[in-house]
Design a protein around this motif. Sequence first.
Motif, PDB file in Angstrom:
ATOM      1  N   SER B  35       0.843  -1.201   0.000  1.00  7.30           N
ATOM      2  CA  SER B  35       0.000   0.000   0.000  1.00  7.30           C
ATOM      3  C   SER B  35       0.868   1.238   0.000  1.00  7.30           C
ATOM      4  O   SER B  35       1.864   1.308   0.726  1.00  7.30           O
ATOM      5  N   SER B  36       0.509   2.196  -0.825  1.00  4.11           N
ATOM      6  CA  SER B  36       1.197   3.484  -0.796  1.00  4.11           C
ATOM      7  C   SER B  36       0.404   4.485  -1.618  1.00  4.11           C
ATOM      8  O   SER B  36      -0.346   4.099  -2.510  1.00  4.11           O
ATOM      9  N   ASP B  37       0.564   5.747  -1.280  1.00  2.00           N
ATOM     10  CA  ASP B  37      -0.069   6.800  -2.075  1.00  2.00           C
ATOM     11  C   ASP B  37       1.003   7.562  -2.827  1.00  2.00           C
ATOM     12  O   ASP B  37       2.077   7.819  -2.295  1.00  2.00           O
ATOM     13  N   ILE B  38       0.701   7.927  -4.058  1.00  4.08           N
ATOM     14  CA  ILE B  38       1.638   8.730  -4.835  1.00  4.08           C
ATOM     15  C   ILE B  38       0.945  10.035  -5.197  1.00  4.08           C
ATOM     16  O   ILE B  38      -0.172  10.029  -5.737  1.00  4.08           O
ATOM     17  N   GLN B  39       1.616  11.134  -4.829  1.00  4.86           N
ATOM     18  CA  GLN B  39       1.006  12.454  -5.018  1.00  4.86           C
ATOM     19  C   GLN B  39       1.105  12.907  -6.475  1.00  4.86           C
ATOM     20  O   GLN B  39       1.947  12.436  -7.226  1.00  4.86           O
ATOM     21  N   GLU B  40       0.237  13.852  -6.793  1.00  5.18           N
ATOM     22  CA  GLU B  40       0.304  14.449  -8.125  1.00  5.18           C
ATOM     23  C   GLU B  40       1.669  15.129  -8.296  1.00  5.18           C
ATOM     24  O   GLU B  40       2.151  15.813  -7.393  1.00  5.18           O
ATOM     25  N   ARG B  41       2.275  14.909  -9.461  1.00  5.56           N
ATOM     26  CA  ARG B  41       3.576  15.485  -9.834  1.00  5.56           C
ATOM     27  C   ARG B  41       4.727  15.004  -8.966  1.00  5.56           C
ATOM     28  O   ARG B  41       5.796  15.610  -8.939  1.00  5.56           O
ATOM     29  N   GLU B  42       4.512  13.934  -8.254  1.00  7.99           N
ATOM     30  CA  GLU B  42       5.590  13.378  -7.455  1.00  7.99           C
ATOM     31  C   GLU B  42       6.425  12.449  -8.335  1.00  7.99           C
ATOM     32  O   GLU B  42       5.904  11.823  -9.276  1.00  7.99           O
ATOM     33  N   LEU B  43       7.732  12.375  -8.046  1.00  4.41           N
ATOM     34  CA  LEU B  43       8.587  11.412  -8.736  1.00  4.41           C
ATOM     35  C   LEU B  43       9.009  10.367  -7.711  1.00  4.41           C
ATOM     36  O   LEU B  43       9.791  10.659  -6.814  1.00  4.41           O
TER      37      LEU B  43
END
Lengths: 285, 268
Positions: B35-43
């Motif tokens: 499980s993980s969240d990836i933010q907008e415009r994140e690398l």
Amino acid sequence: MADQLIEKIPDFDKKESTVNVAEEGFIDWTSLTKPPTAKNMREALIILAVAVAIVGGSEVLVRLFNVPNYILPAPSKIFTALVESFDVIGPHILITLQELAIGYSIGAVIGIVLAAVITQIPFIEKIITPYIIILVTTPMLALVPLLVLKLGFGLEPRIVAVALAVGPMVMINSATGFRRTDMAKIALARSYGATTLQLFIKIRFPLALPMIIVGLMVGGIFGLLTAVGAEMVGGGGGLGSRLVFYSSLARMEPFFATIVIIATIGISMYVIFFLIGKKWASWEA
Amino acid sequence: MSADTANGKAKIKIDSASKVYETQSGYVHALDNFSSDIQERELVCVVGPSGCGKTTLLWALSGLHPLTSGTVYLDDVPVKGPHPEIGMIFQEANLLPWRNLIKNIEFPFEIKKLNPNDYRDRIQHLLETVGLAGFENKYPRELSGGMQQRASLVRCLSFDPSVMLMDEPFGALDAFTRDEMNLLLLKLWTENQKTIVFVTHSITEALFLADRILVMSPRPGRLTREFKVDLPRPRHLDMQMTPYFMEATKEIKDIIYASIEVEQHADG
């Protein structure tokens, strides 16, 4: 977890597309599809000089040793006969070309379509392939007497024989082509939302094309062989029947002139497919 | 969940993703409750030893291979198949050898039934950015490995997806070309504002590129640590020589080796 959706580990093999096609084929056709050619003017001149020496040399030898006409006529006599008998041989050329064109088209289309379909269903392919190999390896000439019995002395038995010779040859090579599945390229297209039809048109078919062209080339050569052979066996018109006619009268000049014509047709087909391959399959080289 | 992912909008949400493969010797747990969240415009870089399920995770994100259980959300919508907002970059450039460069770049448009002429300026600008302007008619075999991978970046960005999924894209390149490609990727990312998930087995590459690194353990593929990279942007190659970079490399290495040892003990 094991009772839920479970799949095989996918094999994302990236190397498959770099495999040399000819190596996977039914037979290695590289000697046909990639002939060595002259790399400079000097080499070209030497190759030409050897050709001239062979023709001129045989002319000299035939005259010097007084070789009888029925063994080998001098090249100049063959050339003269070619010009003089052309009016007689001409219509027979058209007959042979007609058989070849119709039989070849039927065989090639069936071969390609069949290959495209069965390679999508591996199990069906396993069932069908042995019969295709039997058809490839059995000379279709053997069937000509039977075909003549059923279809008469017209063009039909020869067209069927040509189609039977061309079809399996085109099919087995095309199947090799369609079997090349490059998972990475298919995944690429799928990531853009490609449909099955798009996958076929944009990936599978171009990937198979070099092998299809090889199949069409070899099929053409087999088709010509079968057309001429069927004419020799089945009687009626055509270049093959001319060969039988002239040899029975021991008229060797027009006999060899006919062979020159047949060879020209064969070489023309080869050159056409060589050029097609160069244009559409050169990415593989 | 690290502190900075709690606020802001999650572009990609991976919710208890698990994947089991069937092999001849039994079931392989390629991905376990990830499980993980990836933010907008994140690398975000995903790092781990081979066989840790990095690629499986990426293919699940792309919608090309379904998960055994769990869900991936893109903009709060479950990903169930190939998605128009996702562009993929593959391990090798994966150009179609029978098409020249420009025809390769137009390939996604053909599949998506879009007119590439509507995107002509964008394509031209991208080609210039990556230094491939003037090579439009070259075939892949006429291009170097680096040029091919740059072409695949243009192909991916040309139709302007909001997410890029990259599967060890520069692994086959030599070290110098790789540095060059990493800098180019950062430039493209800054200009184009994409959310990027980048899979690699190179810790150096991950630290150099990422805002955040997801460190994975092998079989079953688990998320062992989220590592926030504390390097300013724009990044420079010199940063790879700083004490912070060295220490961070060691820390991630230790995490990975610890997970491998655990696995070996479990096997023994």
